[in-house]
Design a protein around this motif. Structure first.
Motif, PDB file in Angstrom:
ATOM      1  N   ASN A 100       0.831  -1.211   0.000  1.00  6.84           N
ATOM      2  CA  ASN A 100       0.000   0.000   0.000  1.00  6.84           C
ATOM      3  C   ASN A 100       0.861   1.255   0.000  1.00  6.84           C
ATOM      4  O   ASN A 100       0.557   2.232  -0.691  1.00  6.84           O
ATOM      5  CB  ASN A 100      -0.929   0.008   1.210  1.00  6.84           C
ATOM      6  N   LEU A 101       1.937   1.204   0.790  1.00  5.82           N
ATOM      7  CA  LEU A 101       2.845   2.346   0.835  1.00  5.82           C
ATOM      8  C   LEU A 101       3.513   2.557  -0.516  1.00  5.82           C
ATOM      9  O   LEU A 101       3.611   3.690  -1.009  1.00  5.82           O
ATOM     10  CB  LEU A 101       3.908   2.126   1.924  1.00  5.82           C
ATOM     11  N   ASP A 102       3.969   1.460  -1.135  1.00  9.77           N
ATOM     12  CA  ASP A 102       4.592   1.555  -2.458  1.00  9.77           C
ATOM     13  C   ASP A 102       3.636   2.200  -3.465  1.00  9.77           C
ATOM     14  O   ASP A 102       4.032   3.076  -4.244  1.00  9.77           O
ATOM     15  CB  ASP A 102       4.998   0.166  -2.957  1.00  9.77           C
ATOM     16  N   GLN A 103       2.381   1.751  -3.450  1.00 13.80           N
ATOM     17  CA  GLN A 103       1.406   2.286  -4.389  1.00 13.80           C
ATOM     18  C   GLN A 103       1.134   3.759  -4.120  1.00 13.80           C
ATOM     19  O   GLN A 103       1.016   4.565  -5.061  1.00 13.80           O
ATOM     20  CB  GLN A 103       0.110   1.485  -4.292  1.00 13.80           C
ATOM     21  N   SER A 104       1.092   4.133  -2.855  1.00 15.89           N
ATOM     22  CA  SER A 104       0.877   5.535  -2.501  1.00 15.89           C
ATOM     23  C   SER A 104       2.018   6.410  -2.993  1.00 15.89           C
ATOM     24  O   SER A 104       1.797   7.499  -3.523  1.00 15.89           O
ATOM     25  CB  SER A 104       0.719   5.662  -0.984  1.00 15.89           C
ATOM     26  N   ILE A 105       3.250   5.911  -2.827  1.00 16.22           N
ATOM     27  CA  ILE A 105       4.415   6.673  -3.277  1.00 16.22           C
ATOM     28  C   ILE A 105       4.427   6.807  -4.792  1.00 16.22           C
ATOM     29  O   ILE A 105       4.728   7.881  -5.332  1.00 16.22           O
ATOM     30  CB  ILE A 105       5.706   6.005  -2.754  1.00 16.22           C
ATOM     31  N   GLU A 106       4.081   5.733  -5.495  1.00 18.33           N
ATOM     32  CA  GLU A 106       4.064   5.806  -6.959  1.00 18.33           C
ATOM     33  C   GLU A 106       3.025   6.829  -7.451  1.00 18.33           C
ATOM     34  O   GLU A 106       3.267   7.553  -8.423  1.00 18.33           O
ATOM     35  CB  GLU A 106       3.776   4.426  -7.557  1.00 18.33           C
ATOM     36  N   LYS A 107       1.902   6.896  -6.759  1.00 17.76           N
ATOM     37  CA  LYS A 107       0.896   7.896  -7.129  1.00 17.76           C
ATOM     38  C   LYS A 107       1.412   9.310  -6.867  1.00 17.76           C
ATOM     39  O   LYS A 107       1.167  10.233  -7.662  1.00 17.76           O
ATOM     40  CB  LYS A 107      -0.398   7.649  -6.354  1.00 17.76           C
ATOM     41  N   SER A 108       2.134   9.487  -5.770  1.00 18.09           N
ATOM     42  CA  SER A 108       2.727  10.795  -5.476  1.00 18.09           C
ATOM     43  C   SER A 108       3.751  11.178  -6.532  1.00 18.09           C
ATOM     44  O   SER A 108       3.817  12.334  -6.965  1.00 18.09           O
ATOM     45  CB  SER A 108       3.385  10.780  -4.088  1.00 18.09           C
ATOM     46  N   TYR A 149      12.074   9.262  -1.789  1.00 13.67           N
ATOM     47  CA  TYR A 149      11.030   8.853  -0.847  1.00 13.67           C
ATOM     48  C   TYR A 149      11.553   7.827   0.154  1.00 13.67           C
ATOM     49  O   TYR A 149      11.091   7.757   1.299  1.00 13.67           O
ATOM     50  CB  TYR A 149       9.822   8.284  -1.590  1.00 13.67           C
TER      51      TYR A 149
END
Length: 725
Positions: free
Chosen positions: A22-30, A326
């Motif tokens: 979930n964190l990885d996906q959040s960072i990729e969206k950022s 990040y």
């Protein structure tokens, strides 16, 4: 702890895996959002240096800079913004940890994790985002000036030691930068030599530690090598980039070594993400506005604007750089780090003592008791010389460094210790060797006189991180000891037969005096606690347990790289052919039946150990099975201590040329005197595969294999036959 600080856990539970995804996906969206806000010029600027050790952020968007530092065994002193001079700070002294040859010699992955955690804490305290290390280039020749920074000749050992080191460093929110990708196995002509090596040797010998760093260690950055491979520089090599980013799925940033970029278009297309140290005069020295003229600076921008390079290539680089940010400088959950605390010194000392290798100990010369009746002669410049300075980019500004003489004097309160320098090498410098200033004959005479008065002699010799010894930028010019040490040792043994040699080096050396001395100890470059660690071993406070991470050939021609003549090493100044293929180190000695002086995996203890009841879980395996080798290890001596059980596997009657045996497993175990422990070492049957050039992939042969179990490559106590279907 949130963020990327828990991603390094060796075993994450399902909740942690879900949280990490979930964190990885959040960072990729950022990152997606940031990419839309960046101008073309801002994105290009992020791909190259702004100073000797930093890259720019984007102040307009609050994106910070990235700060890097050498090196693999300590954080380098602060360098000036725009040149290689030291900045003169008074608060940049650090703990010097042992060089990586010593770490490899411990054969202890748990210690490697400790090493990484502690050096990572020091990097974090110094506000560094990328630590330029560890190095995992393979020990191919004992002349390579930079071998002391690496983890030996065996790809399996290097792989198993590099992964926990990376995990330890990155647990601090500091990126490890594994180097030098790939085939940078000599310093001579390193900036241009073109290496030709078989695909099989590339994949079986030179790539495994990098692959483990990426796929198991999840390393956040890699540094490219200076040399060429198949006519393309490694910083922007089409084949190597495909292996790294397509085959291995590396999601981090590829950073050049300083001055290793040579072509804008290739750098843009073949995987380079961050260009460091190029300079505009070809010598990696800055001129006015030099950073704007790096290959990935204005020349890259011009090609993008002309449409000669698609912006998608730039976006991929910036995405990787932002991902690196990040994980490091934009990770709000990072700790503050620590430096020069007692814990770090204790870890440095522990690694040093576990890595020291006892090679010879005739009539139990060591350990030496501390009594008022004994006179100990400590002879040799290396007994007092600083070993944290010098060596090139890995030189360190240690807050403290205990010399061997200081360590011995602190430990031996009762004994009479007398010292003589014996020889002089001159000041430690990077660019050249300055002439010695003392009278060599007078030094020799004084040493012989001191030796004649002593009960025992401890001769501290070896190398010393000066140019053409163990040092970046140049290889050794001789396999023998420099500065007349061989002659001096011979003359000392003539007046005192109770002589030992303690070698301080990161390389094997020739030992024509081998049969004349009672004991030989290999101590490496041990950092801040060097003298204390050496005294721990010599006194018997710590039982030696180190094992050699590379072979010591009797003579240089016995080494595989040197046996094929100059085209194999050092090359003809343009090309170099690795003619030995996969037969590197002990693989060569075993297969060609060339007995080394000291073998890979060899190392003595003050105790004795017996390996018995060796068994394998079954006799026949499929390609997806786990092979379990069990045995009992008994401490049959009078000292508590550690032994390293080593598992090698060979394939008789193979359809391809193979080494007699290859390391496939090891385990270090501590056992009290008189006690026994049962251990189990597992091997994946898939690890028995060879790289099949006919299909450009790994292939497992059917048939019989032999499992060799022992405590050194030349001391096999049991052989078991198995079959793989």
């Amino acid at each position: 702890m949130m963020g990327y600080l828990f991603v390094m856990s060796a075993k994450m539970n399902s909740q942690q895996v879900t949280a990490q995804n979930n964190l990885d996906q959040s960072i990729e969206k950022s990152i997606d959002k940031i990419l839309l806000q960046l101008t073309l010029e801002e994105k290009v600027a992020m791909c190259h240096a702004q100073s000797k050790f930093s890259t720019p952020g984007v102040p307009r968007l609050g994106i910070p800079e990235i700060w890097m530092s050498d090196g693999p065994h300590g954080v380098r002193g602060e360098i000036n913004w725009d040149d290689w001079g030291y900045a003169g700070w008074t608060n940049d002294s650090i703990t010097a940890f042992p060089a990586l040859t010593c770490l490899a010699a411990t054969f202890n992955p748990k210690l490697s994790k400790k090493y990484g955690v502690n050096v990572g804490e020091e990097a974090r305290y110094r506000k560094k985002d990328v630590l330029l290390g560890p190095g995992v280039n393979i020990y191919r020749t004992p002349l390579n000036g930079r071998n002391f920074e690496y983890m030996g000749e065996d790809p399996y050992l290097s792989s198993k030691m590099v992964v926990p080191y990376i995990q330890g460093v990155q647990s601090n929110g500091v990126a490890a930068c594994v180097k030098h990708y790939v085939l940078n196995n000599q310093e001579h002509w390193r900036d241009h030599i073109n290496v030709e090596v078989s695909d099989r040797a590339l994949h079986e010998i030179y790539l495994p530690a990098f692959k483990a760093a990426v796929q198991e260690g999840k390393v956040w950055s890699l540094m490219s090598a200076y040399n060429q491979y198949k006519g393309q520089y490694c910083s922007h090599n089409e084949k190597l980039n495909k292996i790294l980013k397509e085959d291995w799925k590396f999601d981090g940033a590829l950073i050049t070594d300083w001055g290793a970029t040579h072509n804008t278009k290739e750098a843009a297309l073949y995987g380079l993400d961050i260009e460091m140290g190029t300079g505009t005069d070809g010598l990696t020295i800055s001129t006015k506005n030099a950073y704007d003229y790096y290959y990935l600076a204005n020349p890259f921008l011009e090609l993008l604007k002309k449409g000669e390079i698609e912006e998608s290539y730039l976006n991929d680089k910036v995405r990787r750089i932002l991902r690196l940010m990040y994980r490091t400088t934009m990770n709000k959950n990072r700790q503050f780090g620590k430096a020069n605390n007692q814990e770090h010194l204790d870890v440095a000392r522990e690694i040093a003592t576990e890595g020291i290798v006892l090679l010879k100990n005739e009539n139990s010369f060591f350990p030496i008791n501390d009594t008022k009746k004994i006179t100990i002669a400590v002879i040799g410049e290396n007994a007092t010389r600083s070993m944290t300075i010098g060596g090139g980019s890995s030189e360190l500004k240690a807050k403290n460094e205990i010399s061997p003489l200081e360590g011995l004097k602190a430990r031996y309160k009762n004994a009479n210790i007398i010292h003589a320098m014996g020889y002089e090498s001159g000041p430690s410098v990077y660019a050249k060797v300055l002439p010695a200033t003392l009278n060599a004959e007078k030094l020799k005479k004084e040493a012989i006189e001191v030796a004649s008065k002593a009960d025992v002699v401890l001769f501290f010799g070896g190398l010393n991180k000066s140019h053409h010894q163990d040092c970046e930028g140049g290889d050794r010019q001789s396999y023998g000891l420099p500065f007349g040490q061989n002659e001096l040792i011979n003359e000392i043994t003539n007046v005192n037969q109770n002589t030992s040699v303690i070698l301080v080096s990161g390389n094997a050396v020739e030992m024509p005096w081998h049969n004349k001395v009672k004991a030989i100890m290999q101590t490496w470059y041990l950092g801040s606690e060097a003298g204390n660690a050496i005294a721990d071993i010599i006194s018997g406070d710590v039982n030696p347990s180190g094992k050699l991470p590379f072979s010591f050939p009797k003579k240089l021609e016995d080494n595989a790289a040197h046996s094929f003549g100059k085209i194999s090493y050092p090359g003809d100044s343009i090309n170099q052919i690795y003619k030995e293929g996969i037969l590197v180190g002990y693989r060569w000695h075993d297969t060609k039946k060339i007995k080394p002086l000291f073998a890979f995996g060899e190392g003595l203890s003050y105790s004795t150990f017996k390996i018995s009841e060796v068994k394998v879980n079954k006799k026949s395996f499929s390609k997806n099975d786990i092979i379990k080798v069990t045995c009992q290890v008994t401490n049959t001596g009078n000292y508590d201590g550690s032994e390293v059980v080593q598992i090698y596997v060979g394939k008789p009657k193979s359809k391809v040329n193979r080494a007699l045996k290859e390391l496939k497993g090891f385990q270090k175990v501590f056992i009290n005197k008189g006690n026994s422990k049962n251990i189990e070492i597992t091997i994946k049957s898939s690890d028995l595969a060879f790289y099949d050039e006919s299909i450009s992939d790994w292939n497992i042969e059917n048939g019989n294999y032999v499992i060799h179990v022992g405590n050194a490559s030349n001391n096999i106590v049991s052989k078991l036959k198995i079959e793989v279907e």
